[in-house]
Design a protein around this motif. Structure first.
Motif, PDB file in Angstrom:
ATOM      1  N   THR A 586       3.609   3.019   0.394  1.00  0.00           N
ATOM      2  CA  THR A 586       4.555   2.178   1.116  1.00  0.00           C
ATOM      3  C   THR A 586       6.006   2.525   0.818  1.00  0.00           C
ATOM      4  OG1 THR A 586       4.669   0.474  -0.605  1.00  0.00           O
ATOM      5  CG2 THR A 586       2.867   0.313   0.998  1.00  0.00           C
ATOM      6  N   PRO A 611       6.555   5.920   5.453  1.00  0.00           N
ATOM      7  CA  PRO A 611       5.757   4.759   5.028  1.00  0.00           C
ATOM      8  C   PRO A 611       5.570   3.724   6.128  1.00  0.00           C
ATOM      9  CG  PRO A 611       7.924   4.730   4.006  1.00  0.00           C
ATOM     10  CD  PRO A 611       7.784   6.065   4.655  1.00  0.00           C
ATOM     11  N   GLU A 612       6.614   3.408   6.875  1.00  0.00           N
ATOM     12  CA  GLU A 612       6.466   2.358   7.880  1.00  0.00           C
ATOM     13  C   GLU A 612       5.576   2.807   9.024  1.00  0.00           C
ATOM     14  OE1 GLU A 612       9.044  -1.207   9.416  1.00  0.00           O
ATOM     15  OE2 GLU A 612       9.986   0.696   9.977  1.00  0.00           O
ATOM     16  N   ALA A 615       2.084   2.424   7.872  1.00  0.00           N
ATOM     17  CA  ALA A 615       1.696   1.014   7.824  1.00  0.00           C
ATOM     18  C   ALA A 615       1.357   0.489   9.207  1.00  0.00           C
ATOM     19  CB  ALA A 615       2.820   0.184   7.202  1.00  0.00           C
ATOM     20  N   ILE A 627      -3.119   0.165   0.511  1.00  0.00           N
ATOM     21  CA  ILE A 627      -1.913   0.738  -0.064  1.00  0.00           C
ATOM     22  C   ILE A 627      -2.276   1.481  -1.338  1.00  0.00           C
ATOM     23  CG2 ILE A 627      -0.529  -1.059   0.986  1.00  0.00           C
ATOM     24  CD1 ILE A 627      -0.173  -2.282  -1.807  1.00  0.00           C
ATOM     25  N   ASP A 629       0.265   2.816  -3.974  1.00  0.00           N
ATOM     26  CA  ASP A 629       1.469   3.122  -4.733  1.00  0.00           C
ATOM     27  C   ASP A 629       1.220   3.138  -6.240  1.00  0.00           C
ATOM     28  OD1 ASP A 629       3.382   2.959  -2.421  1.00  0.00           O
ATOM     29  OD2 ASP A 629       2.564   0.924  -2.353  1.00  0.00           O
ATOM     30  N   THR A 634       5.738  -0.400  -4.844  1.00  0.00           N
ATOM     31  CA  THR A 634       5.331  -0.946  -3.546  1.00  0.00           C
ATOM     32  C   THR A 634       6.510  -1.607  -2.827  1.00  0.00           C
ATOM     33  OG1 THR A 634       3.075  -1.305  -4.290  1.00  0.00           O
ATOM     34  CG2 THR A 634       3.810  -2.600  -2.411  1.00  0.00           C
ATOM     35  N   LEU A 638       7.394  -4.376   3.577  1.00  0.00           N
ATOM     36  CA  LEU A 638       6.622  -3.593   4.545  1.00  0.00           C
ATOM     37  C   LEU A 638       5.177  -4.081   4.585  1.00  0.00           C
ATOM     38  CD1 LEU A 638       6.808   0.217   5.055  1.00  0.00           C
ATOM     39  CD2 LEU A 638       4.589  -0.842   4.676  1.00  0.00           C
ATOM     40  N   VAL A 639       4.575  -4.284   3.417  1.00  0.00           N
ATOM     41  CA  VAL A 639       3.176  -4.715   3.377  1.00  0.00           C
ATOM     42  C   VAL A 639       3.014  -6.077   4.034  1.00  0.00           C
ATOM     43  CG1 VAL A 639       1.220  -5.276   1.888  1.00  0.00           C
ATOM     44  CG2 VAL A 639       2.716  -3.358   1.306  1.00  0.00           C
TER      45      VAL A 639
END
Length: 875
Positions: A586, A611-612, A615, A627, A629, A634, A638-639
């Motif tokens: 992420t 990363p985005e 996701a 995820i 990381d 992290t 985003l998550v």
């Protein structure tokens, strides 16, 4: 035959079909979601059809667009809207027998036709029979038999625009092996250029120059290991479909991929089925042949053996062809689709945010339990599942990864075992079983089962015999659940375990028995299975095994093509499985590793540049969001854009798949075809990028009201203007609807403002085109910098019957069934039920129509109650 191939048929003008509800039993569950009303799965048929040639005994109803015109000799042509699409070979059936291939001479059976109904629907059939004499020196004769009896049925399902090509061997056949499986090949994934032993149907391929009334067809096929090879193109442009042997998958054919397409796939004997192209065997215009049927590696076929091949028309293009193919496959296994929806509803792997330790991840090579606990707890997000990969179990090193020696945690990493680790980390485990397989000697010594050897020049692993597979898989689930497994298991290296075990390739029933044992053991343990390193036949066979819930599409996270999940998701989506794109990081703060694109610029030590984008692809896959990381690496914001405050995933109804224009031939679409590939962030301006679509449809309290439909579009690296049309979406957006479009990360809407005037949304009038999907990089030369994600994520809302629109702010999937239900549009207000975790605050944005063609933004912060829901009334 000559008249069948060359006789002119009247060409009827094509017209756009109108949406229509299909009365067939096949319309229904697609990933558990019934698509209703004006965006029904099926499009209405055209009612005018060309006359049938007088020498055909076709009895197809006139509303059918797909027809199989069959001659008394068994030769046939598949037509769409009166235009020939596919011709059979001069001999549509061949059998390899006694060291040579024999063309069958088909004769009309007695009776020569029949009608009936089966799980698919009402059918009308042409029936044929043939006896293929045993060669004089053939030593596999059946006592008292002069040859191999073959019965053929060409069934047509006119209400569904579908046909099946069925062949039955009442007495079976022996001595049919063309070649031995090549398990000594240095490449353990050599699935071979394998022709069928029993070829039916047998088509001509690429013969458009031989018949002025035959249209040239483009193709799309998914094949190979990880079901990860998508090939498409046009023979006239030099594109050649792969002869993928035991890695064969469904084929979709089209004249214009946006208008209509035919999906072709086996309906039975999936593990044995091959699709083979022979570039020397064509007889018309230099054509090649395309033959389908059970593999030439089989040694025999048992008495009563039956093989079926499907051809079904997608009346609205390529995506619709996959949907109709899947609907028919699911219809053959009544009850399995509903059971799979139930299994998916409780599978943590596809319902909650998880933490992964797979290839490319921070801890892909292992980690002490306490380090892994720290990493998971440092994420700052609710982790509902922790995946442990092959490094985590007691094993010996194997050339194809790690095999299972004891089904328990490796004490090097987990001195107190898996169960204690699960307790310390506060989450159940997704355990990992390598399909290839059991460490040599452990089958008898540890698991007390009989095994088969898997070999690539030397013994590398063992797999349970079909007879002992139920006992083995039952023990795997029992032992896993006792040690903290959260009712979900990943089985990997399925391609190795099939391709490197000769008995699985030579015996038509051996592998289906083994694979069915996996699915049935999962069901008995109320657990779910994710398939990994599959061949397409694994996905097709899973249609009957509802506790197989998801499958990987494409390679591991650290491979450059990992984000090419869109086109590969067609196959699992059609079956009812959830696609998985694998794990992702992420942020760029994890272990510095030099990798190639698309994750880092070559030579730059920066693990993950997109990363985005990853996701977004993960949550829109409808599968796992895993995820990966390192400690304190992290990006929690985003998550949390993928889930509710409890970590439950907010997903659409359908995974992202390419729009049909992706497969258009040069010149067919004035906008130019996207190339369908999710590539790196530093491609050239000439790259046309990928355009994928998805949707969510919510029903209301009043069935008579228009459903709430939100379409989603992801445009990746579209380096020039490209305006989306309503027909590009699947299902197509209603022509009569106003469409309100929002772009992720564009200017947010402010409470009380005018939505269009403020620029927070765009509006498209009824019938008008939609948004421009040009995805721009920051630099003017069109080359993106490391860390940029040149994509457009757009939500396109069809306005409700009262003119309102609503969504949830700050979530990638802004309208999800997990979040919203019970939508009630009123004359001047909107009522909707919102779900979530207790005390979670959900920011609902609603647009109230005005008389000026704009909307007033109404934002409500909704707090979820103890029962997990709240009702919001706006204004």
């Amino acid at each position: 035959v000559d008249r069948l191939r060359r006789g002119r048929q009247s060409r009827m003008p094509r017209s756009r079909s109108t949406p229509k509800m299909r009365t067939s039993r096949l319309v229904g569950v697609l990933l558990g979601v019934t698509v209703l009303g004006p965006i029904a799965l099926a499009m209405a048929t055209t009612t005018m059809a060309p006359p049938t040639p007088s020498d055909m005994h076709s009895r197809v109803v006139q509303s059918s667009r797909l027809k199989v015109l069959v001659a008394p000799t068994g030769v046939f042509t598949v037509t769409v809207d009166g235009i020939a699409w596919i011709h059979s070979a001069a001999s549509p059936l061949q059998l390899f027998l006694g060291g040579a291939e024999h063309d069958a001479v088909l004769h009309p059976a007695d009776p020569a036709s029949d009608t009936g109904r089966d799980e698919i629907g009402q059918w009308e059939a042409h029936l044929f029979t043939a006896t293929i004499p045993h060669p004089p020196a053939h030593n596999h004769r059946t006592a008292g038999s002069s040859g191999v009896v073959v019965n053929v049925a060409i069934r047509q399902y006119p209400q569904l625009d579908a046909a099946t090509f069925d062949v039955t061997l009442p007495n079976g056949a022996r001595g049919i092996q063309r070649y031995k499986p090549n398990t000594s090949d240095p490449n353990p994934l050599a699935y071979g250029d394998v022709a069928p032993s029993l070829a039916f149907p047998s088509f001509l391929w690429g013969n458009s120059s031989a018949d002025e009334n035959t249209t040239e067809l483009g193709f799309l096929t998914i094949s190979g290991d990880q079901s990860g090879h998508a090939s498409w193109g046009w023979p006239g442009d030099g594109a050649v479909p792969p002869s993928a042997g035991r890695g064969s998958g469904p084929m979709v054919l089209f004249a214009d991929p946006r208008v209509a397409a035919i999906a072709v796939c086996p309906l039975t004997n999936f593990a044995a089925s091959v699709s083979h192209f022979n570039h020397t065997n064509g007889t018309v215009g230099g054509a090649t042949s395309w033959r389908l049927g059970p593999s030439g590696e089989l040694t025999s076929l048992p008495p009563g053996f039956r093989h079926r091949t499907l051809a079904v028309l997608g009346r609205a293009g390529v995506t619709d062809a996959w949907a109709q193919m899947g609907a028919i496959l699911r219809a053959l296994h009544p009850g399995a689709a509903d059971a799979r929806v139930s299994a998916q509803a409780v599978d943590p792997n596809i319902n909650v945010v998880s933490y992964y330790t797979d290839a490319g991840d921070e801890f892909m090579f292992g980690a002490k339990a306490e380090v892994l606990v720290d990493a998971v707890l440092s994420t700052g997000v609710p982790i509902g599942l922790v995946q442990l990969d092959d490094w985590a179990q007691q094993s010996t090193v194997n050339v194809n990864g790690r095999c299972v020696y004891r089904w328990a945690g490796d004490p090097t990493w987990f001195p107190d075992g898996w169960k204690r680790f699960s307790k310390d980390v506060g989450a159940p485990l997704a355990l990992y079983l390598p399909g290839a397989g059991i460490c040599p000697g452990a089958g008898a010594a540890v698991f007390n089962i009989t095994t088969l050897n898997g070999s690539s020049g030397r013994t590398l692993f063992e797999v349970p015999t079909p007879a002992d597979a139920p006992r083995f898989f039952t023990e795997i689930f029992r032992g896993g659940l006792e040690q903290g497994m959260g009712h979900t298991l990943e089985i990997d290296f399925l391609d190795f375990a099939f391709l490197q075990v000769p008995e699985f390739r030579e015996n038509v029933t051996a592998y289906p028995t083994y694979f069915t044992a996996l699915g049935e053991a999962a069901a008995a343990a109320a657990s779910a299975v994710e398939l990994c390193m599959t061949l397409p036949h694994h996905a097709l066979a899973a249609v009957a095994l509802p506790h197989i819930t998801t499958m990987r599409v494409g390679p591991d996270y650290d491979w450059p093509t990992n984000c090419d999940a869109g086109v590969l998701s067609f196959l699992p989506w059609a079956i009812g499985l959830r696609p998985s794109k694998d794990s992702f990081m992420t942020s760029n703060r994890s272990r510095p590793t030099t990798l190639g694109p698309p994750f880092v610029q070559q030579g730059v030590s920066n693990m993950m540049a997109l990363p985005e984008l990853n996701a977004i692809i993960a949550v829109f896959s409808t599968g796992p969001v895993g995820i990966a990381d390192g400690v304190n690496a992290t990006n929690a914001t985003l998550v949390m854009s993928t889930c509710d405050s409890a970590g439950r995933l907010l997903q659409p109804d359908k995974p992202f798949t390419p729009i049909d224009a992706t497969f258009a031939r040069a010149g067919q679409d004035s906008r130019g075809a996207p190339n369908g590939r999710c590539k790196s962030a530093w491609m050239s301006k000439a790259d046309n990028g990928a355009i994928w679509s998805s949707f969510t449809q919510l029903g209301g309290d009043d069935p008579a009201t228009t459903p709430a439909v939100t379409h989603y579009i992801l445009a990746i690296n579209v380096s020039r203007p490209w305006v989306l049309r309503r027909a590009d979406l699947w299902p197509p957006a209603r022509a009569s609807s106003v469409i309100v479009t929002r772009r992720w990360n564009d200017r947010g809407c402010s409470n009380g403002s005018l939505a269009v005037a403020s620029g927070c949304v765009e509006a498209s009038a009824p019938g008008a085109d939609l948004a421009d999907l040009h995805s721009r990089c920051e630099s003017e030369d069109g080359v993106c910098n490391v860390g940029e994600s040149p994509f457009v994520l757009a939500a396109m809302h069809e306005v409700l019957s009262n003119g309102w629109v609503f969504w949830e702010d700050s979530k990638y999937v802004s309208v999800s069934r997990r979040r919203f239900e019970g939508v009630t549009p009123r004359s001047d207000s909107l009522r909707v039920t919102v779900h979530g975790a207790e005390d979670e605050v959900v920011r609902v944005v609603a647009l109230q129509p005005t008389h000026t063609g704009d909307w007033i933004v109404r934002i409500r912060a909704v707090q979820i109650g103890r029962n997990g829901s709240a009702v919001v009334n706006v204004p």
